[in-house]
Design an enzyme around this catalytic site. Sequence first.
Site, PDB file in Angstrom:
ATOM      1  N   GLY A 518      88.574  32.165   7.457  1.00 53.86           N
ATOM      2  CA  GLY A 518      89.626  32.566   6.524  1.00 53.86           C
ATOM      3  C   GLY A 518      90.918  31.787   6.663  1.00 53.86           C
ATOM      4  O   GLY A 518      91.484  31.333   5.672  1.00 53.86           O
ATOM      5  N   ARG A 620      94.759  22.552  14.714  1.00 50.46           N
ATOM      6  CA  ARG A 620      96.165  22.958  14.625  1.00 50.46           C
ATOM      7  C   ARG A 620      96.258  24.477  14.559  1.00 50.46           C
ATOM      8  O   ARG A 620      95.510  25.122  13.836  1.00 50.46           O
ATOM      9  CB  ARG A 620      96.783  22.340  13.371  1.00 50.46           C
ATOM     10  CG  ARG A 620      98.157  22.861  13.047  1.00 50.46           C
ATOM     11  CD  ARG A 620      98.775  22.129  11.885  1.00 50.46           C
ATOM     12  NE  ARG A 620      99.218  20.800  12.294  1.00 50.46           N
ATOM     13  CZ  ARG A 620      99.268  19.740  11.484  1.00 50.46           C
ATOM     14  NH1 ARG A 620      98.869  19.834  10.247  1.00 50.46           N
ATOM     15  NH2 ARG A 620      99.695  18.579  11.941  1.00 50.46           N
ATOM     16  N   PRO A 624     101.260  30.456  16.079  1.00 47.02           N
ATOM     17  CA  PRO A 624     100.813  30.779  17.444  1.00 47.02           C
ATOM     18  C   PRO A 624     100.883  32.270  17.768  1.00 47.02           C
ATOM     19  O   PRO A 624     100.149  32.746  18.630  1.00 47.02           O
ATOM     20  CB  PRO A 624     101.777  29.995  18.334  1.00 47.02           C
ATOM     21  CG  PRO A 624     102.414  28.991  17.461  1.00 47.02           C
ATOM     22  CD  PRO A 624     102.383  29.523  16.060  1.00 47.02           C
ATOM     23  N   LYS A 693      91.370  24.891  12.502  1.00 48.76           N
ATOM     24  CA  LYS A 693      90.019  25.456  12.532  1.00 48.76           C
ATOM     25  C   LYS A 693      90.159  26.957  12.776  1.00 48.76           C
ATOM     26  O   LYS A 693      91.246  27.514  12.715  1.00 48.76           O
ATOM     27  CB  LYS A 693      89.173  24.763  13.606  1.00 48.76           C
ATOM     28  CG  LYS A 693      88.923  23.281  13.265  1.00 48.76           C
ATOM     29  CD  LYS A 693      87.886  22.588  14.127  1.00 48.76           C
ATOM     30  CE  LYS A 693      88.389  22.185  15.480  1.00 48.76           C
ATOM     31  NZ  LYS A 693      87.526  21.167  16.145  1.00 48.76           N
ATOM     32  N   GLY A 694      89.066  27.636  13.014  1.00 46.94           N
ATOM     33  CA  GLY A 694      89.134  29.095  13.202  1.00 46.94           C
ATOM     34  C   GLY A 694      89.380  29.460  14.657  1.00 46.94           C
ATOM     35  O   GLY A 694      89.031  28.719  15.570  1.00 46.94           O
ATOM     36  N   VAL A 695      90.001  30.615  14.884  1.00 46.06           N
ATOM     37  CA  VAL A 695      90.160  31.116  16.254  1.00 46.06           C
ATOM     38  C   VAL A 695      89.705  32.570  16.426  1.00 46.06           C
ATOM     39  O   VAL A 695      89.474  33.014  17.537  1.00 46.06           O
ATOM     40  CB  VAL A 695      91.622  31.036  16.765  1.00 46.06           C
ATOM     41  CG1 VAL A 695      92.088  29.620  16.838  1.00 46.06           C
ATOM     42  CG2 VAL A 695      92.565  31.866  15.903  1.00 46.06           C
ATOM     43  N   GLY A 696      89.563  33.294  15.323  1.00 43.83           N
ATOM     44  CA  GLY A 696      89.393  34.745  15.401  1.00 43.83           C
ATOM     45  C   GLY A 696      88.124  35.186  16.110  1.00 43.83           C
ATOM     46  O   GLY A 696      88.065  36.278  16.663  1.00 43.83           O
ATOM     47  N   GLU A 697      87.097  34.345  16.044  1.00 47.67           N
ATOM     48  CA  GLU A 697      85.850  34.706  16.714  1.00 47.67           C
ATOM     49  C   GLU A 697      85.685  33.945  18.018  1.00 47.67           C
ATOM     50  O   GLU A 697      85.032  34.423  18.952  1.00 47.67           O
ATOM     51  CB  GLU A 697      84.677  34.470  15.764  1.00 47.67           C
ATOM     52  CG  GLU A 697      84.807  35.363  14.535  1.00 47.67           C
ATOM     53  CD  GLU A 697      83.637  35.295  13.580  1.00 47.67           C
ATOM     54  OE1 GLU A 697      82.912  34.287  13.577  1.00 47.67           O
ATOM     55  OE2 GLU A 697      83.449  36.268  12.825  1.00 47.67           O
TER      56      GLU A 697
END
Lengths: 737, 214
Positions: A518, A620, A624, A693-697
């Site tokens: 997302g 990126r 944060p 990129k994604g971080v949530g998972e």
Amino acid sequence: MKFDQPATTNPIDQLKVIGYPHDRIDGPLKTTGHAPYAYERHDIVADPAYGFILGSAIAKGRIASIDTGAALAAPGVLKVVTWKEAGPLAKSKNHTAHLLAGPEVEHYDQAVAIVVADSFENARAAAKLVRIDYQREPGRFDLSQQVGRAPPKGASSGEGSGSEPVDRVGDFEAAYASAPVKIDRSYSTPDQSHSMMEPHATLAVWNGDRLTVWTSNQMIAWAVRDLSETLKIPKENVRVVSTYVGGGFGAKLWIRSDAVMAALAARAAGRPVKVALTRPQIMNNTTHRPATVQRIRLGAGHDGKITAIAHESWSGDLPGGKPETSVSQTKLLYAGANRLTADYLATLDLPEGNAMRAPGEAPGLMALEVAMDEMAEALGQDPIAFRILNDTQVDPEKPGRAFSHRNLIGCLELGADRFGWSRRNPRPGQVRAGRWLVGMGVAAGFRNNLLMKSAARVEVTRDGRVVVSTDMTDIGTGSYTIIAQTAAEMLGVPMETVTVNLGDSSFPASSGSGGQWGGNNSTAGVYAACQKMRDEVAQKLGSNSADIHFEGGQVQMGDRRIPLAEAAGGMSVEDAIEYGDLGKTYQQSTFAGHFVEVGVDAFTGEVRVRRMLAVCAAGRILNPKSARSQVIGAMTMGVGAALMEDAVVDKRIGYFVNHDLAEYHVPVHADIPHQEVIFLDETDPISSPMKAKGVGELGLCGVGAAVSNAVYNATGVRVRDYPITLDKLIERLPEVA
Amino acid sequence: MYEAVDAELSRRGVLAVGAASMAVSVAPAVGSARPAPELQPSTAHVAFEVNGERQALELDTRTTLLDALREHLHLTGSKKGCDHGQCGACTVIVDGRRINSCLTLAVMHEGSRVTTIEGLGSPGRLNPMQAAFVKHDGYQCGYCTPGQICSAVAVLDEIRAGIPSHVSADLNAPSATTSDELRERMSGNICRCGAYSNIIKAMSEVAEASGTPA
């Protein structure tokens, strides 16, 4: 905007707004109770009727008869809708089980009726009066009975990593047979529940043949499609709104029974109806993460280089369902010339299994990263050194295909330094602090970066405000805020000037929220729309985009400075980010090093997490503060998976017994220590113009294994059957006084 | 209803183990089509104060305080996460003490003073705890947040009042706002998004600013 070449320097690189830890712009609404969730739309409908869903009391069989007479005669009741009254319904291809049972029943607590009344209390009471006779049939409820026999089955749910049924590279069996050092281990993970705090809820309103639902959903365009398919009405006649979503974690990727039953009830009652699932219904009426049994074989030379790697996984689902693709990450995480991965799917008559945060990788890494710990010990190597030795910069199955950017080694090395890894005693069960046995564990985190088309509309009002509209959802991820930051950066305005409208199918279709895609995709879609706005403003001013700058609420062209309101007031543009084949040419993934210190009570076996650190490499970081929150939240869920979460199956009746928050344990405040997160300072220009990129998972992937490895280091007891509860430890704990 | 259904199933399930097929009848207590007189809902008048305003309501006696707030007074800041007293999302402050408003009937609160999240502050005028939650990102999806904040405010009051907790080393000594104390006292408020670490930071900052002993 087509994105088919790696990004070069672009306005996001200014980093005037992007990259700053802005407070969430929806914060004041959420912290004061003014953010309206689906069941709370008194502003839309002053006096809705209340629906109460009745679930099936059997897991498999048929409804022989339904008597709704008593319910219909009860005080305040307006309608009762069962399969007989519902009219023709279809099942969208995204649902394994029907959202309304009848006459067949596919799983326990599948919706069989909805009672509509003038109050919640009356609807709930009348639901007890619906008399149903079931013809019950035997079902298959025990995964362990099908392990070793279930057929191979691949999957691509659209949410997460697709997986071939069986993948082979080289000759695994020969390489494993001849490996001087090897392990062969089996692990199991239980069924898990998303247990987001907001139960599924929908307010349904019909206007003629047009339906609007205010619901709690992660993927608005999918919800429109699936409501249209299920109710057999044209997509154009369906509007879906999810302004605020009280958590999803995958449970709200697809519409559930609340949406369909609210729509049916509202049509039958001739007035708006709202429905919320009760907490106990969430576990058996909706979806869960399926349990897995996994076998991992690793073979290596004495030097520690992996020569053979095999990961096989068994999971179960209803007929027509999909496997939990627990082997996905094992295709990509470590080098090794001879490889075997396979997913096998058993048929079970339990409620529908489906995506929960990091489907595949979350349970897969809980096994693989413990196996890596076990293998390092078998080799006499440090677990971090062993992982670094087997790092790969290319797709191990297709060595001509490089990772777009991969710095797993950086995550592990920086994490080791910050966490004080050098103080870890490699011999387990040696460190005591009072009554506590203390240990440290590490695991690699890995999750793919997925690219999805995402559209947005950007307007500049005559008074210079920037309004972004997209059907993107904010499920706690921070979408509102990072989208505002993106627009502010692109159009050179302060954050306060930007209004963000989300979660309405009347807005351009976004990537939606799932699979940690997302953040990157929805902001890239906003980037595309803003770039189009910049181009059109340049054109209007008789210039070209390269020669004008958007800064301080003004458009600069040479010596001219024109207020944005003047240059663009009244303009509205729409565009989408669409991806070429960079996602195929390169392997795009995100990486982490997860570090955990636990104390295990030497007398009782109680496990307490003492310290946690995640070092993440995910391109990126757009904000944060909200990104860190995603990661600490995922780390918390990882602690739950490692130590407590377990949806227990009653194998006689076929349902999850512990179906509420008192019995299905998720971490609470007292379970979670202070958590540290470090993001490596990097960009990935191959991912998107945002270079994010994604971080949530990613924050979840590997955490459970790091906890498990820390428990082993503390106690010398290896528990391969999650969750690691004290009953599995206590018999084997070291002797104490 | 679940109790009734499950009891029925368990009894028959035990008898039916191994049976290839069986009939299960989930029977209501009332078999006839006409409702028994006792099913007519009773209503009652109740008056209490919510966020400083007097409210007088005629309510179905089965209405919880939570549903009275959400459905009748349209104060939807208090959330329904479980309706069972298991999650804490419905926490409000009644007569100075935090309670789960889903576990108490509205008619039991004649004359009570109720403070909900809406009574603590507003988007334009955040209460210090609300502001600290925003600053420290002590929330994500926002659904448990009003309950967390009501609890957090009440927890600091409990510590100031010297009320000990399970982790207090000395039941007779004044409590302190250590992280352990805060975590223990906040453990009835579940946050599935996992903002715990940030919530403790927010609470610690407010406690420090208000001079609660650390």
